[in-house]
Design a protein around this motif. Structure first.
Motif, PDB file in Angstrom:
ATOM      1  N   MET A  49       0.393   8.129   2.879  1.00 37.28           N
ATOM      2  CA  MET A  49       0.912   6.936   3.604  1.00 37.28           C
ATOM      3  C   MET A  49      -0.116   6.630   4.671  1.00 37.28           C
ATOM      4  SD  MET A  49       5.028   7.492   4.187  1.00 37.28           S
ATOM      5  CE  MET A  49       5.183   5.861   4.904  1.00 37.28           C
ATOM      6  N   PHE A 101       0.349   4.408  -0.884  1.00 37.28           N
ATOM      7  CA  PHE A 101       1.743   4.417  -0.999  1.00 37.28           C
ATOM      8  C   PHE A 101       2.308   4.732  -2.286  1.00 37.28           C
ATOM      9  CE2 PHE A 101       0.572   1.585   2.392  1.00 37.28           C
ATOM     10  CZ  PHE A 101       1.037   2.191   3.664  1.00 37.28           C
ATOM     11  N   SER A 151       7.244   3.095   1.303  1.00 34.02           N
ATOM     12  CA  SER A 151       6.246   3.345   0.492  1.00 34.02           C
ATOM     13  C   SER A 151       6.548   2.421  -0.914  1.00 34.02           C
ATOM     14  CB  SER A 151       6.274   4.540   0.207  1.00 34.02           C
ATOM     15  OG  SER A 151       6.053   5.618   1.102  1.00 34.02           O
TER      16      SER A 151
END
Length: 255
Positions: free
Chosen positions: A49, A54, A84
């Motif tokens: 992240m 993501f 995400s």
């Protein structure tokens, strides 16, 4: 400290991350992940992240969520998974994860965040990035997702008025109101072209009644004036014209 990041106001459009190799494509990575504990998996997801990957983060978080659904990190994992998925442009997965989190954690301190993200995700799914880049106006497309987003933001403001996301939600509701009003005007013009003047006038009146603070009021009044004139309804035409003159004296209909 929460590891997800807050949205900047009015940033609309899918933020597509650079996808890394998934565990299913890399047997060695899959085997390594199988031997990791919950904290190590989470640390790896957090690193992805932080690097803006993501898609890889979502893969790791999804595996972690499946393997340790009731662990001490489970709520944070689900919150990070929501973010995400959203940043990866995976609308269906985002909504499903949001709904599951709200259902399982109705009293969690971050439920307001989940509701806010639901609104953002529905709002996003009503946006066509390529149409925006090409400056194509598609106000006539079905705004069902915008309506859902409006309800999500309304729920956030009503149930969590002190939420840190409430102010941005209010701004987005204004944007959505204009989007919905544009849709009604587009349909009204469609009826005008087909000489369905009663239907056109009704759409214009609907905008006046339901979206009085939108930026489509002038067009709604102009459509009503034209439609009533075609229908020979002079009293209704005169009333619409008076309102138009009072609020939009620069309209070409007035002169």
């Amino acid at each position: 400290m929460k590891s997800f990041r807050l949205m900047m106001p009015f940033v609309v459009g899918v933020m597509v991350s650079v996808a890394g190799c998934s565990s299913s494509e890399d047997p060695e990575k899959k085997a390594a992940m199988a031997n990791m504990g919950a904290q190590q998996l989470y640390d790896n997801a957090k690193k992805s992240m932080d690097n803006g990957n993501f898609s890889a983060a979502a893969n790791t978080l999804s595996a972690l969520d499946s393997r340790y659904p009731f662990g001490p990190l489970s709520n944070q994992v689900q919150l990070d998974l929501i973010y995400s998925y959203y940043k990866s442009g995976k609308i269906d997965e985002t909504l499903a994860t949001i709904d599951r989190f709200i259902r399982l954690n109705p009293n969690h301190s971050d439920v307001d965040y989940a509701v806010y993200m639901r609104g953002l995700t529905n709002m996003e799914s009503d946006t066509n990035l390529f149409q925006e880049l090409m400056n194509i106006n598609r106000a006539d497309r079905d705004p069902a997702k915008s309506r859902e987003a409006f309800e999500d933001f309304r729920k956030l403001i009503e149930q969590y008025p002190n939420s840190k996301y409430a102010a941005d939600a209010r701004k987005r509701m204004v944007y959505i109101k204009n989007r919905l009003a544009q849709y009604e005007i587009a349909i009204a013009r469609f009826y005008m072209r087909r000489q369905a003047y009663v239907a056109a006038a009704n759409r214009g009146r609907y905008v006046i009644e339901h979206y009085p603070n939108s930026d489509q009021i002038q067009q709604a009044l102009e459509i009503m004036v034209s439609s009533y004139e075609e229908l020979g309804l002079n009293e209704l035409k005169d009333n619409a014209m008076k309102t138009l003159k009072l609020n939009f004296p620069e309209s070409e209909f007035v002169s």
